[in-house]
Design a protein around this motif. Structure first.
Motif, PDB file in Angstrom:
ATOM      1  N   UNK A  52       1.247  -0.716  -0.184  1.00 14.33           N
ATOM      2  CA  UNK A  52       0.002   0.647  -0.138  1.00 14.33           C
ATOM      3  C   UNK A  52       1.098   1.282   0.026  1.00 14.33           C
ATOM      4  N   UNK A  53       2.351   1.099   0.669  1.00 13.91           N
ATOM      5  CA  UNK A  53       2.737   2.757   0.567  1.00 13.91           C
ATOM      6  C   UNK A  53       3.213   2.173  -0.907  1.00 13.91           C
ATOM      7  N   UNK A  54       3.894   1.781  -1.634  1.00 12.41           N
ATOM      8  CA  UNK A  54       4.301   1.510  -2.813  1.00 12.41           C
ATOM      9  C   UNK A  54       3.192   1.720  -3.679  1.00 12.41           C
ATOM     10  N   UNK A  55       2.107   1.501  -4.047  1.00 11.19           N
ATOM     11  CA  UNK A  55       0.525   1.995  -4.424  1.00 11.19           C
ATOM     12  C   UNK A  55       0.286   3.923  -4.219  1.00 11.19           C
ATOM     13  N   UNK A  56       0.561   3.737  -2.857  1.00 11.28           N
ATOM     14  CA  UNK A  56      -0.012   5.636  -2.726  1.00 11.28           C
ATOM     15  C   UNK A  56       0.953   6.357  -3.100  1.00 11.28           C
ATOM     16  N   UNK A  57       2.980   5.972  -3.098  1.00 10.28           N
ATOM     17  CA  UNK A  57       3.557   6.589  -3.388  1.00 10.28           C
ATOM     18  C   UNK A  57       3.447   6.446  -5.525  1.00 10.28           C
ATOM     19  N   UNK A  58       2.926   5.557  -5.382  1.00 14.07           N
ATOM     20  CA  UNK A  58       2.604   5.741  -7.137  1.00 14.07           C
ATOM     21  C   UNK A  58       1.532   7.280  -7.097  1.00 14.07           C
ATOM     22  N   UNK A  59       0.338   6.527  -6.533  1.00 14.60           N
ATOM     23  CA  UNK A  59      -1.156   7.561  -6.866  1.00 14.60           C
ATOM     24  C   UNK A  59      -0.383   9.032  -6.608  1.00 14.60           C
ATOM     25  N   UNK A  60       0.494   9.424  -5.387  1.00 20.55           N
ATOM     26  CA  UNK A  60       1.230  10.429  -6.149  1.00 20.55           C
ATOM     27  C   UNK A  60       2.106  11.297  -6.729  1.00 20.55           C
ATOM     28  N   UNK A  61       2.900  10.780  -6.976  1.00 21.26           N
ATOM     29  CA  UNK A  61       3.984  10.528  -8.170  1.00 21.26           C
ATOM     30  C   UNK A  61       3.301  10.687  -9.202  1.00 21.26           C
ATOM     31  N   UNK A  62       2.229  10.109  -9.489  1.00 29.95           N
ATOM     32  CA  UNK A  62       1.508  10.388 -11.346  1.00 29.95           C
ATOM     33  C   UNK A  62       0.351  11.750 -11.490  1.00 29.95           C
ATOM     34  N   UNK A  63      -0.052  11.490  -9.962  1.00 29.66           N
ATOM     35  CA  UNK A  63      -1.004  12.446  -9.561  1.00 29.66           C
ATOM     36  C   UNK A  63      -0.168  14.397  -9.307  1.00 29.66           C
ATOM     37  N   UNK A  64       0.365  14.014  -8.879  1.00 28.48           N
ATOM     38  CA  UNK A  64       2.002  15.607  -8.433  1.00 28.48           C
ATOM     39  C   UNK A  64       2.299  15.438  -9.579  1.00 28.48           C
ATOM     40  N   UNK A  65       2.831  15.084  -9.939  1.00 27.78           N
ATOM     41  CA  UNK A  65       4.309  15.269 -11.385  1.00 27.78           C
ATOM     42  C   UNK A  65       2.981  15.916 -12.537  1.00 27.78           C
TER      43      UNK A  65
END
Length: 232
Positions: free
Chosen positions: A19-32
């Motif tokens: 879930x940490x990796x999933x949330x990181x991916x969401x944050x990176x894509x959305x934040x990017x």
């Protein structure tokens, strides 16, 4: 009741890491995606757009992520918007990441040699064409190492999502510790998992930075002549 640390607890920690990796991916894509808009607005010809975007960046960078999480999770329901812990964490991290990536990418765009901008203008390219064909391809190469390096911060900052009840790695460890009461062992395992997630990113960023520095040294010798020719 088995209160000793066992394989089921370790599996639960690995699920939290997922879930940490999933949330990181969401944050990176959305934040990017939002960060790209921020970066382009920061160099906009419109002074008003630049001022508003600069204010957004200063506001987000000057506000702790923990406060942003509380505002999302407790503030939005006060406005009638019921959201889950995952949604609150995703929105908060996306906003937080966008401000930092936007500034990183803005600096990388502006670090593209001015001669390249002027050469594109001499070719009668529109602003969009200059950005798409000339500036952004060079800025992406410059921005890759710091962007990968910032991904480490994203992964570590997901631990703050535990304050709104989202069960990622840190929260999973907290729940396990509440049942087995072995904080030292549990948090050593958590630290090892975070290290295994972040260390490869750090090494990758360093490798990209060295490779980019070597490429820029070579280009510093080779590129001036073509750049001069393109401006004539």
């Amino acid at each position: 009741m088995n209160t000793a640390l066992n394989a089921n607890h370790l599996l639960f920690l690995l699920q939290g890491a997922a879930w940490t990796l999933g949330l990181s991916l969401i944050a990176f894509v959305g934040g990017g995606l939002l960060g790209l808009v921020v970066a382009l607005c920061r160099i906009s010809p419109s002074k008003a757009v630049r001022i508003v975007t600069a204010g957004y960046v200063q506001l987000i960078q000057g506000t702790p992520l923990l406060v942003i999480l509380f505002m999302s999770f407790f503030g939005l329901p006060a406005l009638g918007l019921q959201i889950s812990p995952l949604t609150a964490a995703s929105v908060s991290l996306t906003v937080y990441v966008s401000a930092y990536l936007g500034e990183i990418w803005r600096g990388c765009i502006q670090s593209v040699p001015r001669a390249q901008w002027e050469a594109a203008e001499c070719l009668a390219l529109t602003r969009i064409q200059r950005m798409r064909l000339v500036v952004l391809p060079q800025a992406i190469r410059i921005a890759t190492p710091p962007t990968v390096g910032f991904m480490v911060q994203i992964v570590k900052n997901t631990s703050l999502a535990s304050v709104v009840g989202f069960v990622e790695l840190a929260r999973a460890g907290q729940l396990i510790n509440n049942s087995v009461f072995e904080p030292f062992v549990i948090y050593v395992i958590i630290a090892a998992i975070y290290f295994s997630l972040c260390y490869p990113l750090s090494r990758w960023s360093q490798r990209l930075e060295r490779r980019g520095a070597a490429a820029r040294q070579q280009e510093g010798v080779v590129l001036p002549q073509p750049a001069t020719l393109s401006l004539t």
